[in-house]
Scaffold this active site. Sequence first.
Site, PDB file in Angstrom:
ATOM      1  N   ILE A 111      -2.441   6.065   5.992  1.00  0.00           N
ATOM      2  CA  ILE A 111      -1.917   5.929   7.350  1.00  0.00           C
ATOM      3  C   ILE A 111      -0.486   6.458   7.457  1.00  0.00           C
ATOM      4  O   ILE A 111      -0.011   6.778   8.545  1.00  0.00           O
ATOM      5  CB  ILE A 111      -2.003   4.444   7.794  1.00  0.00           C
ATOM      6  CG1 ILE A 111      -2.054   4.321   9.297  1.00  0.00           C
ATOM      7  CG2 ILE A 111      -0.885   3.612   7.191  1.00  0.00           C
ATOM      8  CD1 ILE A 111      -2.446   2.929   9.780  1.00  0.00           C
ATOM      9  N   HIS A 117      -4.046   7.202  -5.187  1.00  0.00           N
ATOM     10  CA  HIS A 117      -3.505   8.146  -4.208  1.00  0.00           C
ATOM     11  C   HIS A 117      -3.833   9.565  -4.673  1.00  0.00           C
ATOM     12  O   HIS A 117      -3.543   9.918  -5.823  1.00  0.00           O
ATOM     13  CB  HIS A 117      -1.977   8.048  -4.131  1.00  0.00           C
ATOM     14  CG  HIS A 117      -1.428   6.737  -3.656  1.00  0.00           C
ATOM     15  ND1 HIS A 117      -0.933   6.556  -2.383  1.00  0.00           N
ATOM     16  CD2 HIS A 117      -1.260   5.550  -4.288  1.00  0.00           C
ATOM     17  CE1 HIS A 117      -0.480   5.313  -2.257  1.00  0.00           C
ATOM     18  NE2 HIS A 117      -0.669   4.676  -3.401  1.00  0.00           N
ATOM     19  N   GLU A 155       1.848  -2.063  -3.063  1.00  0.00           N
ATOM     20  CA  GLU A 155       2.008  -2.841  -1.833  1.00  0.00           C
ATOM     21  C   GLU A 155       0.709  -3.510  -1.412  1.00  0.00           C
ATOM     22  O   GLU A 155       0.728  -4.593  -0.835  1.00  0.00           O
ATOM     23  CB  GLU A 155       2.491  -1.931  -0.691  1.00  0.00           C
ATOM     24  CG  GLU A 155       3.919  -1.446  -0.884  1.00  0.00           C
ATOM     25  CD  GLU A 155       4.303  -0.361   0.110  1.00  0.00           C
ATOM     26  OE1 GLU A 155       3.480  -0.006   0.977  1.00  0.00           O
ATOM     27  OE2 GLU A 155       5.430   0.133   0.001  1.00  0.00           O
ATOM     28  N   VAL A 156      -0.407  -2.838  -1.653  1.00  0.00           N
ATOM     29  CA  VAL A 156      -1.711  -3.380  -1.255  1.00  0.00           C
ATOM     30  C   VAL A 156      -2.477  -3.746  -2.530  1.00  0.00           C
ATOM     31  O   VAL A 156      -2.699  -2.892  -3.397  1.00  0.00           O
ATOM     32  CB  VAL A 156      -2.508  -2.365  -0.411  1.00  0.00           C
ATOM     33  CG1 VAL A 156      -3.865  -2.949  -0.034  1.00  0.00           C
ATOM     34  CG2 VAL A 156      -1.732  -1.969   0.842  1.00  0.00           C
ATOM     35  N   ARG A 196      -7.913   8.602   4.652  1.00  0.00           N
ATOM     36  CA  ARG A 196      -6.553   9.145   4.708  1.00  0.00           C
ATOM     37  C   ARG A 196      -5.518   8.025   4.778  1.00  0.00           C
ATOM     38  O   ARG A 196      -5.726   7.036   5.494  1.00  0.00           O
ATOM     39  CB  ARG A 196      -6.391  10.080   5.918  1.00  0.00           C
ATOM     40  CG  ARG A 196      -7.181  11.345   5.762  1.00  0.00           C
ATOM     41  CD  ARG A 196      -6.747  12.440   6.722  1.00  0.00           C
ATOM     42  NE  ARG A 196      -7.720  13.517   6.675  1.00  0.00           N
ATOM     43  CZ  ARG A 196      -7.746  14.479   5.745  1.00  0.00           C
ATOM     44  NH1 ARG A 196      -6.819  14.503   4.802  1.00  0.00           N
ATOM     45  NH2 ARG A 196      -8.684  15.413   5.762  1.00  0.00           N
ATOM     46  N   HIS A 244      -6.093   1.212  -5.698  1.00  0.00           N
ATOM     47  CA  HIS A 244      -6.305   2.466  -4.975  1.00  0.00           C
ATOM     48  C   HIS A 244      -5.654   3.603  -5.730  1.00  0.00           C
ATOM     49  O   HIS A 244      -4.575   3.459  -6.295  1.00  0.00           O
ATOM     50  CB  HIS A 244      -5.760   2.390  -3.545  1.00  0.00           C
ATOM     51  CG  HIS A 244      -4.390   1.818  -3.448  1.00  0.00           C
ATOM     52  ND1 HIS A 244      -4.120   0.467  -3.525  1.00  0.00           N
ATOM     53  CD2 HIS A 244      -3.188   2.422  -3.294  1.00  0.00           C
ATOM     54  CE1 HIS A 244      -2.822   0.260  -3.403  1.00  0.00           C
ATOM     55  NE2 HIS A 244      -2.244   1.433  -3.278  1.00  0.00           N
TER      56      HIS A 244
HETATM   57  P1  AMP Z   1       0.749   1.278  -2.719  1.00  0.00           P
HETATM   58  O1  AMP Z   1       2.230   1.276  -2.508  1.00  0.00           O
HETATM   59  O2  AMP Z   1       0.341   2.095  -3.924  1.00  0.00           O
HETATM   60  O3  AMP Z   1       0.161  -0.115  -2.722  1.00  0.00           O
HETATM   61  O4  AMP Z   1       0.158   2.081  -1.493  1.00  0.00           O
HETATM   62  C1  AMP Z   1      -0.396   1.479  -0.374  1.00  0.00           C
HETATM   63  C2  AMP Z   1      -0.703   2.591   0.595  1.00  0.00           C
HETATM   64  O5  AMP Z   1      -1.600   2.100   1.570  1.00  0.00           O
HETATM   65  C3  AMP Z   1       0.525   3.129   1.331  1.00  0.00           C
HETATM   66  O6  AMP Z   1       0.663   4.533   1.061  1.00  0.00           O
HETATM   67  C4  AMP Z   1       0.203   2.850   2.808  1.00  0.00           C
HETATM   68  O7  AMP Z   1       0.656   3.860   3.660  1.00  0.00           O
HETATM   69  C5  AMP Z   1      -1.311   2.747   2.787  1.00  0.00           C
HETATM   70  N1  AMP Z   1      -1.920   1.942   3.844  1.00  0.00           N
HETATM   71  C6  AMP Z   1      -1.607   0.668   4.203  1.00  0.00           C
HETATM   72  N2  AMP Z   1      -2.396   0.246   5.214  1.00  0.00           N
HETATM   73  C7  AMP Z   1      -3.251   1.270   5.476  1.00  0.00           C
HETATM   74  C8  AMP Z   1      -4.309   1.473   6.422  1.00  0.00           C
HETATM   75  N3  AMP Z   1      -4.667   0.505   7.290  1.00  0.00           N
HETATM   76  N4  AMP Z   1      -4.959   2.657   6.420  1.00  0.00           N
HETATM   77  C9  AMP Z   1      -4.615   3.627   5.554  1.00  0.00           C
HETATM   78  N5  AMP Z   1      -3.627   3.514   4.638  1.00  0.00           N
HETATM   79  C10 AMP Z   1      -2.948   2.360   4.610  1.00  0.00           C
END
Ligand code: AMP
Length: 116
Positions: A32, A103, A96-97, A30, A101
């Site tokens: 966060i 969504h 951001e990460v 899920r 991934h």
């Molecule tokens: P993006 O902007 O597509 O890179 O989305 C990164 C997503 O990772 C965001 O929706 C964040 O809320 C989610 N996120 C970041 N750190 C964590 C974590 N430790 N556990 C779960 N989701 C995370």
Amino acid sequence: MAEETIFSKIIRKEIPADVLYQDEMVTAFRDINPRAPSHILIIPNKLLPTVNDIEADDEAMMGRLFTVARKLAKDEGIAENGYRLIVNCNPHGGQEVYHIHMHLVGGRPLGPMIVG
Ligand code: AMP
């Protein structure tokens, strides 16, 4: 070699996360900071920073993201009403990460395409 993100630690269970599914190819947990009643991230276990890094050999793994999304949408009870699958890439895509991934977002009407 790409730099690991927090998602590698989630895959290895080194930090807590609400993990819903894991197999040899992918992990789902899920988000966060959920933007909808159901907001799940589905990621390849192999570190690929962005969609730009996907190679032909990764096709089965990337396909698995969709079959797991389908399963989780059913488990969440949102398959019939519908949901959205989003993969952001690089700064203009809002990434951001830097570990690919998908969504899975649903549980309410999402309106037209999310942009801006
Ligand atoms: P993006 O902007 O597509 O890179 O989305 C990164 C997503 O990772 C965001 O929706 C964040 O809320 C989610 N996120 C970041 N750190 C964590 C974590 N430790 N556990 C779960 N989701 C995370």
